[in-house]
Design a protein around this motif. Structure first.
Motif, short mmCIF file in Angstrom:
data_model
loop_
_atom_site.label_atom_id
_atom_site.label_comp_id
_atom_site.label_asym_id
_atom_site.label_seq_id
_atom_site.Cartn_x
_atom_site.Cartn_y
_atom_site.Cartn_z
N PHE A 333 56.75 98.75 55.95
CA PHE A 333 58.00 98.11 55.39
C PHE A 333 59.66 98.90 55.22
CE2 PHE A 333 53.07 97.19 53.85
CZ PHE A 333 53.66 95.70 54.74
N ALA A 334 60.11 100.06 55.40
CA ALA A 334 61.13 100.14 55.71
C ALA A 334 62.08 100.10 55.84
CB ALA A 334 60.76 101.85 56.50
N HIS A 335 61.91 98.64 57.22
CA HIS A 335 63.38 98.18 56.91
C HIS A 335 62.90 96.47 57.94
CE1 HIS A 335 65.13 102.09 57.85
NE2 HIS A 335 63.94 102.40 58.30
N ARG A 336 64.20 96.11 58.01
CA ARG A 336 63.80 94.08 58.74
C ARG A 336 64.93 93.45 58.73
NH1 ARG A 336 62.54 92.58 52.05
NH2 ARG A 336 64.66 93.75 51.18
N ILE A 337 63.88 92.78 59.59
CA ILE A 337 65.41 91.41 60.23
C ILE A 337 64.28 90.59 60.04
CG2 ILE A 337 66.70 93.30 62.28
CD1 ILE A 337 64.92 92.45 64.00
N ASP A 338 65.63 89.87 60.80
CA ASP A 338 65.10 88.11 60.65
C ASP A 338 65.18 88.35 62.74
OD1 ASP A 338 64.82 85.20 61.61
OD2 ASP A 338 65.79 84.56 60.28
N ASP A 352 70.88 98.92 68.61
CA ASP A 352 72.40 99.04 67.67
C ASP A 352 72.71 97.70 66.48
OD1 ASP A 352 73.70 101.48 68.78
OD2 ASP A 352 74.86 100.75 70.16
N LYS A 353 72.32 96.49 67.11
CA LYS A 353 72.30 95.15 66.74
C LYS A 353 71.30 95.21 65.61
CE LYS A 353 72.88 92.69 71.09
NZ LYS A 353 72.23 91.64 71.67
N ILE A 354 69.95 95.69 65.69
CA ILE A 354 69.08 96.07 65.23
C ILE A 354 69.53 96.75 63.67
CG2 ILE A 354 66.53 97.15 64.11
CD1 ILE A 354 65.36 95.69 66.88
N ARG A 355 69.97 97.98 63.86
CA ARG A 355 71.09 98.90 62.97
C ARG A 355 72.06 98.14 62.51
NH1 ARG A 355 69.32 102.87 66.97
NH2 ARG A 355 71.56 102.82 67.28
N ARG A 356 72.45 97.56 62.90
CA ARG A 356 73.87 96.86 61.56
C ARG A 356 72.79 95.62 61.39
NH1 ARG A 356 77.28 93.92 66.33
NH2 ARG A 356 78.01 91.52 65.13
N LYS A 357 71.92 94.85 61.46
CA LYS A 357 71.54 94.34 61.10
C LYS A 357 70.81 94.98 59.41
CE LYS A 357 73.10 90.43 61.63
NZ LYS A 357 74.01 88.82 61.46
N CYS A 358 69.31 95.63 59.99
CA CYS A 358 69.18 96.32 58.82
C CYS A 358 69.97 97.42 57.49
CB CYS A 358 68.36 97.56 59.37
SG CYS A 358 66.89 97.19 59.92
N LEU A 359 71.72 97.68 58.09
CA LEU A 359 72.35 98.30 56.67
C LEU A 359 73.09 96.95 56.44
CD1 LEU A 359 74.35 100.52 59.60
CD2 LEU A 359 73.09 100.98 57.43
N GLU A 360 72.91 95.00 57.09
CA GLU A 360 73.81 94.23 56.08
C GLU A 360 72.84 94.19 55.64
OE1 GLU A 360 76.08 92.62 59.62
OE2 GLU A 360 74.49 91.33 58.74
N THR A 361 71.34 93.94 55.43
CA THR A 361 70.81 93.83 54.68
C THR A 361 69.91 94.79 53.89
OG1 THR A 361 69.77 92.33 56.76
CG2 THR A 361 68.42 92.40 54.66
N ASP A 362 70.25 95.55 53.58
CA ASP A 362 69.07 96.76 53.11
C ASP A 362 70.30 97.91 52.83
OD1 ASP A 362 66.56 94.67 52.37
OD2 ASP A 362 66.38 95.36 54.52
#
Ligand SMILES: C[C@H](O)[C@H](O)[C@@H](O)C(=O)CO
Length: 490
Positions: A333-338, A352-362
């Motif tokens: 449970f350290a990171h999450r995406i839709d 990269d896309k996952i990193r981008r979305k995780c930064l945006e969310t958390d």
């Protein structure tokens, strides 16, 4: 009796030889090959000649493996994609991949002709950029209407391959039913949609039900292959319909056909087309006579497959087992995406896309391969739970247990996460469910079994199933609530 299933997915294809002795069914892999979208001039294509070649290679290999004659072949593929042919059977267009960005480019103009709500009301299909209708409408918008005007037929991928083999031109029902041009109420193409998008009805093949014999292989084809020929049977040509058919289901349960996509759904007696279905983008899809699927597309193993390709391009070759093991070691449970964020739909750059979305969310992002894969796997499991709840709500039936079939049934970590996140037991197995569903219909068409229930019993007796019980349920419940909140899921 020997029959052959050709199953084409978004990352590979295979031919499986089915042997049925009246009681037990066995499967032997005759051939396997890779299938990847090819990018050219901002378009995305499948290599249909490579696919056809591999099909023939598999037929030759299967004929050598089979002790007796090869009685029949069934073809199933992913849905939505198609090519045009002329009267001579000449290909007029290449086969575009459903991830081609052209539909997004013309999205607004397409929906200006008919609103998505209306399209859902008429077809019950999900609203998605990859639907056949969206692709045809994008061609019109791009000034390629002349192709629709001049074509003899538009054939879905498995129907196109059947045409190469037999010369016949049909539109199999299950794959037609997800084109966004089919009307479940009339059991026919929807004229209002065809008119709105200037799609000539005459280019659509005559609809045939699964179980129909399309025809025998052409003499020229048999000569080329040195084959005695065989019958090509219209199975449930949409791979999801085949997979759901094989997913042995006692009572009400959720089925997840887990491959490039995760198709999360259940079988219902008739289509359920309601505003809530539109709101949650729940699809109605056709199955074998009298069977319907209420289903949600979740982005699926595509995310992990694309991560694997990314790492490969960077010089690191990880197997799925290695990726799964690394994810198992990473912190929970350290990171999450839709997973269904449209950003993840197109190929390449997945990490990269996952990193981008995780930064945006958390405000933090996974760094290692293990952390990234764990983020994807936990997020997929949560999204499955959400989809199951919405399908329960819409169908009005409880789904207390989950069957996972397809290649993803071998991913022990994801199966366990699914049981935990959904707080339901998971029965996982039948990695070749799609080919099994394909073969079931051939057994039925060849009168080797009396009905589909007998076929399902044969599958239950022939193949093992693993069971996963939910663990750490209180913690997963808390994290699920946080997941829904983070992504504003109702
Ligand atoms: C777009 C996908 O092909 C489709 O929704 C899915 O049903 C499928 O066919 C998965 O292979």
């Amino acid at each position: 009796m020997n029959c052959l299933a050709f199953d084409l997915g978004g990352s590979g294809g295979k031919l499986l030889l089915g042997r049925f002795d009246g009681e037990r069914l066995s499967l032997e892999e005759a051939h396997r090959f890779g299938n990847y979208p090819i990018s050219l001039n901002a378009g995305l294509y499948w290599d249909i000649f490579h696919i056809y070649n591999q099909l023939n290679l598999g037929v030759r290999k299967a004929a050598r493996l089979a002790a007796g004659p090869l009685v029949s072949l069934g073809l199933d593929t992913f849905s939505n994609d198609f090519a045009f042919i002329d009267r001579q059977g000449e290909l007029l267009t290449p086969l575009r991949c459903y991830r081609d960005p052209r539909t997004e480019r013309h999205r607004d103009a397409i929906y200006a002709k008919m609103a998505p709500e209306k399209l859902y009301e008429l077809t019950g299909n999900q609203i998605a950029p990859f639907n056949t209708l969206m692709q045809l409408a994008a061609m019109q918008e791009a000034g390629q209407g002349y192709l629709l005007e001049n074509a003899y037929k538009m054939l879905f991928t498995p129907d196109l391959l059947a045409h190469f083999l037999t010369g016949e031109t049909v539109a199999e029902y299950t794959i037609a039913s997800v084109s966004q041009m089919f009307d479940f109420r009339t059991g026919d193409w929807n004229d209002a949609i065809l008119e709105a998008y200037r799609i000539p009805r005459r280019i659509l093949g005559p609809l045939v039900q699964p179980g129909t014999a399309i025809g025998r292989t052409k003499e020229a084809y048999n000569r080329e292959l040195g084959s005695a020929g065989f019958e090509v049977i219209a199975v449930c040509e949409h791979d999801t319909a085949s997979a759901f058919l094989a997913a042995v289901s006692r009572g009400d349960r959720a089925i997840i056909s887990s491959g490039t996509w995760s198709l999360v759904g259940t079988e219902v007696a008739a289509p359920i087309i309601e505003p809530a279905g539109y709101r949650y983008n729940i699809a109605n899809e056709g199955g074998l006579a009298g069977r319907h699927r209420l289903l949600r597309n979740v982005m699926g193993l595509w995310i992990i497959q694309q991560l694997q390709s990314d790492y490969h391009r960077q010089g690191a070759d990880y197997s799925f087992a290695e990726m799964e093991a690394a994810a198992g070691q990473a912190a929970p449970f350290a990171h999450r995406i839709d997973p269904d964020d449209p950003l993840f739909f197109s190929p390449e750059g997945m990490a990269d896309k996952i990193r981008r979305k995780c930064l945006e969310t958390d405000g933090r992002a996974p760094q290692t391969m293990g952390e990234t894969v764990r983020c994807a796997a936990e997020s997929l499991a949560f999204k499955y739970r959400w989809a199951i709840e919405k399908i329960e709500q819409l169908s009005g039936k409880a789904l207390p247990c989950i069957n996972i079939v397809g290649g993803g049934s071998k991913d022990k970590l994801l199966c366990q996460f699914t049981a935990n996140a959904c707080n339901r037991p998971v029965l996982a197995g039948l990695p070749h469910a799609t080919a099994l569903g394909n073969i079931l219909l051939q057994l039925l068409a060849n009168r080797e079994i009396a009905g589909i229930e007998q076929g399902k019993a044969v599958i239950a007796n022939s193949f093992p199933i693993a069971e996963y019980q939910p663990r750490q349920t209180r913690l997963w419940e808390e994290k699920y609530a946080e997941f829904k909140e983070a992504f504003h899921l109702e």
